[in-house]
Write a protein that holds these residues in place. Sequence first.
Motif, mmCIF file in Angstrom:
data_model
loop_
_atom_site.group_PDB
_atom_site.id
_atom_site.type_symbol
_atom_site.label_atom_id
_atom_site.label_comp_id
_atom_site.label_asym_id
_atom_site.label_seq_id
_atom_site.Cartn_x
_atom_site.Cartn_y
_atom_site.Cartn_z
ATOM 1 N N ALA A 442 0.812 -1.218 0.000
ATOM 2 C CA ALA A 442 0.000 0.000 0.000
ATOM 3 C C ALA A 442 0.843 1.263 0.000
ATOM 4 C CB ALA A 442 -0.933 0.008 1.219
ATOM 5 N N LYS A 443 2.185 1.096 0.028
ATOM 6 C CA LYS A 443 3.116 2.228 0.043
ATOM 7 C C LYS A 443 2.867 3.154 1.227
ATOM 8 C CE LYS A 443 3.788 2.198 -4.965
ATOM 9 N NZ LYS A 443 3.776 2.989 -6.218
ATOM 10 N N LYS A 444 2.528 2.544 2.341
ATOM 11 C CA LYS A 444 2.305 3.291 3.573
ATOM 12 C C LYS A 444 3.388 3.016 4.609
ATOM 13 C CE LYS A 444 -1.728 5.075 2.403
ATOM 14 N NZ LYS A 444 -1.930 6.529 2.260
ATOM 15 N N ASP A 445 4.387 2.243 4.233
ATOM 16 C CA ASP A 445 5.420 1.896 5.199
ATOM 17 C C ASP A 445 6.511 2.948 5.192
ATOM 18 O OD1 ASP A 445 6.107 1.247 2.602
ATOM 19 O OD2 ASP A 445 7.521 -0.290 3.226
ATOM 20 N N ASN A 446 7.346 2.904 6.197
ATOM 21 C CA ASN A 446 8.490 3.801 6.294
ATOM 22 C C ASN A 446 9.765 2.969 6.409
ATOM 23 O OD1 ASN A 446 8.578 2.948 9.018
ATOM 24 N ND2 ASN A 446 7.277 4.670 9.649
ATOM 25 N N GLU A 447 10.882 3.648 6.566
ATOM 26 C CA GLU A 447 12.163 2.956 6.617
ATOM 27 C C GLU A 447 12.255 2.019 7.816
ATOM 28 O OE1 GLU A 447 15.174 5.890 6.559
ATOM 29 O OE2 GLU A 447 14.573 6.761 4.637
ATOM 30 N N HIS A 448 11.720 2.443 8.936
ATOM 31 C CA HIS A 448 11.787 1.608 10.133
ATOM 32 C C HIS A 448 11.002 0.315 9.943
ATOM 33 C CE1 HIS A 448 12.017 0.576 14.351
ATOM 34 N NE2 HIS A 448 10.704 0.528 14.424
ATOM 35 N N GLN A 449 9.837 0.395 9.329
ATOM 36 C CA GLN A 449 9.017 -0.792 9.126
ATOM 37 C C GLN A 449 9.635 -1.721 8.081
ATOM 38 O OE1 GLN A 449 5.583 1.430 8.133
ATOM 39 N NE2 GLN A 449 5.151 1.983 10.264
ATOM 40 N N THR A 450 10.314 -1.130 7.077
ATOM 41 C CA THR A 450 11.017 -1.971 6.103
ATOM 42 C C THR A 450 12.119 -2.768 6.773
ATOM 43 O OG1 THR A 450 10.520 -0.362 4.364
ATOM 44 C CG2 THR A 450 12.310 -1.925 3.949
ATOM 45 N N LYS A 451 12.828 -2.121 7.672
ATOM 46 C CA LYS A 451 13.881 -2.826 8.403
ATOM 47 C C LYS A 451 13.298 -3.971 9.229
ATOM 48 C CE LYS A 451 17.008 1.117 8.946
ATOM 49 N NZ LYS A 451 17.673 2.006 9.929
ATOM 50 N N ILE A 452 12.173 -3.727 9.873
ATOM 51 C CA ILE A 452 11.567 -4.778 10.691
ATOM 52 C C ILE A 452 11.173 -5.969 9.824
ATOM 53 C CG2 ILE A 452 9.580 -5.324 12.140
ATOM 54 C CD1 ILE A 452 9.689 -2.507 13.235
ATOM 55 N N LEU A 453 10.592 -5.695 8.654
ATOM 56 C CA LEU A 453 10.174 -6.785 7.772
ATOM 57 C C LEU A 453 11.372 -7.603 7.295
ATOM 58 C CD1 LEU A 453 8.045 -8.287 6.193
ATOM 59 C CD2 LEU A 453 8.188 -6.528 4.409
ATOM 60 N N MET A 454 12.437 -6.946 6.892
ATOM 61 C CA MET A 454 13.606 -7.669 6.413
ATOM 62 C C MET A 454 14.276 -8.453 7.537
ATOM 63 S SD MET A 454 15.252 -4.869 3.788
ATOM 64 C CE MET A 454 16.513 -6.019 3.277
ATOM 65 N N ASN A 455 14.344 -7.867 8.708
ATOM 66 C CA ASN A 455 14.912 -8.594 9.839
ATOM 67 C C ASN A 455 14.036 -9.769 10.251
ATOM 68 O OD1 ASN A 455 17.482 -7.279 10.995
ATOM 69 N ND2 ASN A 455 16.156 -5.512 10.632
ATOM 70 N N ALA A 456 12.721 -9.602 10.077
ATOM 71 C CA ALA A 456 11.823 -10.718 10.387
ATOM 72 C C ALA A 456 12.036 -11.873 9.420
ATOM 73 C CB ALA A 456 10.366 -10.238 10.332
ATOM 74 N N TYR A 457 12.221 -11.551 8.122
ATOM 75 C CA TYR A 457 12.544 -12.590 7.164
ATOM 76 C C TYR A 457 13.835 -13.301 7.558
ATOM 77 C CZ TYR A 457 9.007 -11.022 3.789
ATOM 78 O OH TYR A 457 7.840 -10.729 3.168
ATOM 79 N N ALA A 458 14.849 -12.514 7.883
ATOM 80 C CA ALA A 458 16.150 -13.098 8.207
ATOM 81 C C ALA A 458 16.076 -13.943 9.479
ATOM 82 C CB ALA A 458 17.188 -11.995 8.362
ATOM 83 N N LYS A 459 15.299 -13.473 10.456
ATOM 84 C CA LYS A 459 15.191 -14.196 11.719
ATOM 85 C C LYS A 459 14.482 -15.528 11.525
ATOM 86 C CE LYS A 459 14.024 -13.463 16.559
ATOM 87 N NZ LYS A 459 13.501 -12.505 17.560
ATOM 88 N N GLN A 460 13.529 -15.593 10.603
ATOM 89 C CA GLN A 460 12.832 -16.852 10.322
ATOM 90 C C GLN A 460 13.632 -17.761 9.397
ATOM 91 O OE1 GLN A 460 8.256 -16.428 9.946
ATOM 92 N NE2 GLN A 460 9.075 -14.518 9.123
ATOM 93 N N GLY A 461 14.766 -17.276 8.914
ATOM 94 C CA GLY A 461 15.541 -18.064 7.980
ATOM 95 C C GLY A 461 14.986 -18.046 6.580
ATOM 96 N N GLU A 462 14.126 -17.067 6.293
ATOM 97 C CA GLU A 462 13.517 -16.971 4.969
ATOM 98 C C GLU A 462 14.433 -16.162 4.050
ATOM 99 O OE1 GLU A 462 10.886 -18.403 3.944
ATOM 100 O OE2 GLU A 462 9.908 -19.089 5.786
ATOM 101 N N LYS A 463 15.569 -16.760 3.681
ATOM 102 C CA LYS A 463 16.512 -16.057 2.820
ATOM 103 C C LYS A 463 15.911 -15.804 1.442
ATOM 104 C CE LYS A 463 21.182 -16.302 0.918
ATOM 105 N NZ LYS A 463 22.434 -17.088 0.828
ATOM 106 N N LYS A 464 15.134 -16.747 0.960
ATOM 107 C CA LYS A 464 14.514 -16.584 -0.349
ATOM 108 C C LYS A 464 13.557 -15.398 -0.357
ATOM 109 C CE LYS A 464 11.775 -19.089 -3.776
ATOM 110 N NZ LYS A 464 11.083 -20.361 -4.096
ATOM 111 N N LYS A 465 12.711 -15.300 0.674
ATOM 112 C CA LYS A 465 11.785 -14.168 0.755
ATOM 113 C C LYS A 465 12.541 -12.856 0.916
ATOM 114 C CE LYS A 465 7.544 -16.277 2.522
ATOM 115 N NZ LYS A 465 6.528 -16.235 3.611
ATOM 116 N N LEU A 466 13.622 -12.912 1.676
ATOM 117 C CA LEU A 466 14.414 -11.702 1.887
ATOM 118 C C LEU A 466 14.975 -11.191 0.563
ATOM 119 C CD1 LEU A 466 15.799 -9.615 3.690
ATOM 120 C CD2 LEU A 466 17.625 -11.277 4.082
#
Length: 981
Positions: A442-466
Amino acid sequence: MTEFGWRRFNFFDRNIVFDKEDPKQKFSGLKDVAVDCWCSSGGSVYLGEAKGGVFQLTSQFGEYFWKAYQKSLASLHSADKYLFSIGEDDDTVNTLLKIWDPERVEKNTPHVLRTIRMSPLNHASASPACSIAVHSSLQSIVVGYTDGTVLYYQGDVLHDKSLASRWLKVRDSSIGEGAVTGLAIAALPGSKTVIFVITPKHVYSYVVEGGKTVNSPKKHDANGATADCWTFDESTGQLIVASREMLFFYDADQCIDVDNGEIGRCLQLGRGHEKLQLVANGQYLALLTKHHSLIQKEKDSEFMTMLSVYDIKGQYVGFSCSLPNLCRMFTVGKTFLVLSHDGLLSELVEKNIATKLDILVKKNMFDVAVLIAKNSKDGGDYLKSIHAKYGDYLYNKGDHENAIHQYKETIGMLEPSYVMKRYLNSAKIKELCIYLECLHDAKKDNEHQTKILMNAYAKQGEKKKLMEFVNKITDGSRSARMRDVFEILLKWNYLPEASLLATKFQMHEDALNVIIHHQHKYQMGVNYINRMPIESVIEMTGKYGRDLLLHAREELLTMLLEKIKENSDSKNNFMRLFDIFIGDMDASKVFLDHVLKKTKGAEQNHFILLILEYRMRHFKSKEWTADELKNDIYDLIEKGNEEAALQLAQLFDCSPVIEHILMRCNKSRELMMYHQKKGDLKAIIRLCQGSSQKSKRRLWLDALTFIGKHATADDESMIVDLLKEIEASEQIHPLVVLELLAKNEHLTISSVKDYIVAWLRKQQIIIEDDRNTIKENNKSMGELDTTIESLKFNPQIMQVTKCSACDTALQLPTVHFLCKHAYHVHCFESYNMDGSDKCPACQTSHGSSRNEEISYHKFQKELAEATNGMELIATYLQRGLFDEKKKTRQTDASRKDPFASSGRISTNTNPFDDDDVETISRTMSTVSSNMAPVSRQRSTTKKDDDSMNPFFSSEAGSKKNSYDESKNPFGAPTASTNPFD
């Protein structure tokens, strides 16, 4: 679906309608009106009585009645702005179709556009017409008879002449089925028209093609209905028929298909109860049903009427209440109206969307609230708020997965941090990713939320999604978030990918950070910088040059010298690289010499400041000779960099440089403060002696203040020399000197003895001169008193024979003054502009020339005694006292004034006018035939102010003393001027 399966809400309020003219009285305009048929048109409703009367009721409850038929009225229908009616005017079977124009009233009756006799058109029998329907386009009309016959006409209903003769028979008579109780017309594409026919036993549909052929007759499964138990919506082509068990819904477009066996749908609403009336309004259906009464107050109250309002789209009951057994319901606009048998009119007012949603939310019926908000025109404003409350409800119940789907719908309204805070733990990280993905889409996110999403992918081991997310971002246009992506890759040790990403998006600083600080490839870093534009080379070298100088010294110097040589004519500021060489004397010397030769203008000036800073920083590391100071520092200081050099000298405490710059800039006061801070009394006295006359007084005061605080007995010899300088300059009052020196406890009286004695001698001389002046003034005062007494008590002989104004012989009446001037009365009145009784010639002469002389002496005295003569002259100029235009006006006035020869000019033209000087005028006016005095006036000044006396000797007042007492801030002494008295 049974009726009990529908949820019930109170979404309407039943209010009694009150009279508009008398709000305290109930509306009674429809009392005793027996409504047998009705139709609604725009903002009005037409109520028909069986006896032929028609009532028109507007939305503002305005009433209008006319007699439409003399015998009976069977049916009403409205199309566009016209009203169609079926009825009879006599006892014979002669049914008339009348078309009315309610907007055109003639003799208290709407105008009848057309009247068509319908009975002759039904040749099979002599049955009267009982039902009518007209399409809103006014291109088709259908009429039903009591024997079941249905006639149809297609064409211009208002103007076709064939309307009285050419009709198409859609349905033949059927005595067993009863009269036609309802008709409806639905126009479909392809010149097809569907006609619904309702009888008490069945419901039929007929398809008419081209207005000539009747095809596809169908008998539907509804059991028929009375005239009040059906409704039709022309915009949707839907017919609703109410039977005892259920409501049937038929769509016109489904009736065209011949092979379609089952047409329509049904709902079990009001099951098991007799239907009295069905009224539709928008998405709502109002149904009147007959119920057995459990409480019987009267014999006739065995039955009761129940009113229910259904929302067909939402499938809920929005209102339910019991009514009197005998009542009728109709609509005006979007309002349901209920008319009881006693004439009481009630309206059903729908509650606003906010109130309805509040009711549903309080009952935790969020699904219904969402449905209502979506179907409502204004419900979109509340939809996100409902989803938010629905999400909270599900989250509190532990249904986190469904709750996150509700929170997804709140994007744009609910603060994302509210949702994210609830899903930050590891158990809910999957749902958090779902929400953040929707937020990003929806293009409503900010830089902080993007970081959280990418770190969440990495924490789950979802390298492909990352990596898919990274590619999604890099392929898009939102490159402003590349730094977040880079930091995440760097955090999870994806160094090649991070470096490649930074290079791709020209994030040179980040790329060099990975190469130099993480991968430690210093040679690669120098090569990377060498390929960049010259401005970027300077910037990146300034940030990473220290590390490269330590690990790749030769490569870095070679690269920089080549860049400086290639870009010697550019405007690039190479001196910004100077900081990286601090601490490396050899490298800095090579760099500075090379850059100084290549730089020019402002760049070179700034570079000189860097050299000055570098040398002053090491000022105390060695002893500097005078020649070294001159060659290495003083020669680099110019007018443009004096302030910056002074700041550097103060920062590194370079005393010779500070003194050199302050003396160069003529900042004696700042230099005085610097010497005071250092406690150098010799330098302070030397500064005072060498300063200019303009700033000397201020410097003496600063020196005395410092001596009063810090001098010792060993400094008395210097203090004596200092006092001699002060005495010669006459810039400071001795009392001020003594006051400042008295604060020092270490000084003795011998240091100020000679200074005080010399001052007292001067004061004694001044006192003697003042006494002589007083004697002379007293003598002048005595002579003046004698003159005044003579004028006051001795007779004065008036021997003037000519008028002092017009210079002609005097003629009575005349005015004589003791100043030996005389005037004709009319001459005196002409030149006495201010209305006073003073002599015009004397008043002008004394008031102008005398004030001018006094003001001139005052100005000369102030100028001679002023320490700042230019400031005094500027003050006079500011007041406009030297304005040449004023002098010109004064000269012109004196030419026009006959008293100019005697000095009569304006008293305000003197440029040196002194407001403190008061003049003395003595006048005596005589107006009589024998020149007898008739009035006398005398005005004098205060006797105790000799300086204000116009007869006081000006020489005594202008005598200049050797010292100005006005400079004494402690006031003149009353008894003695000896400060040791």
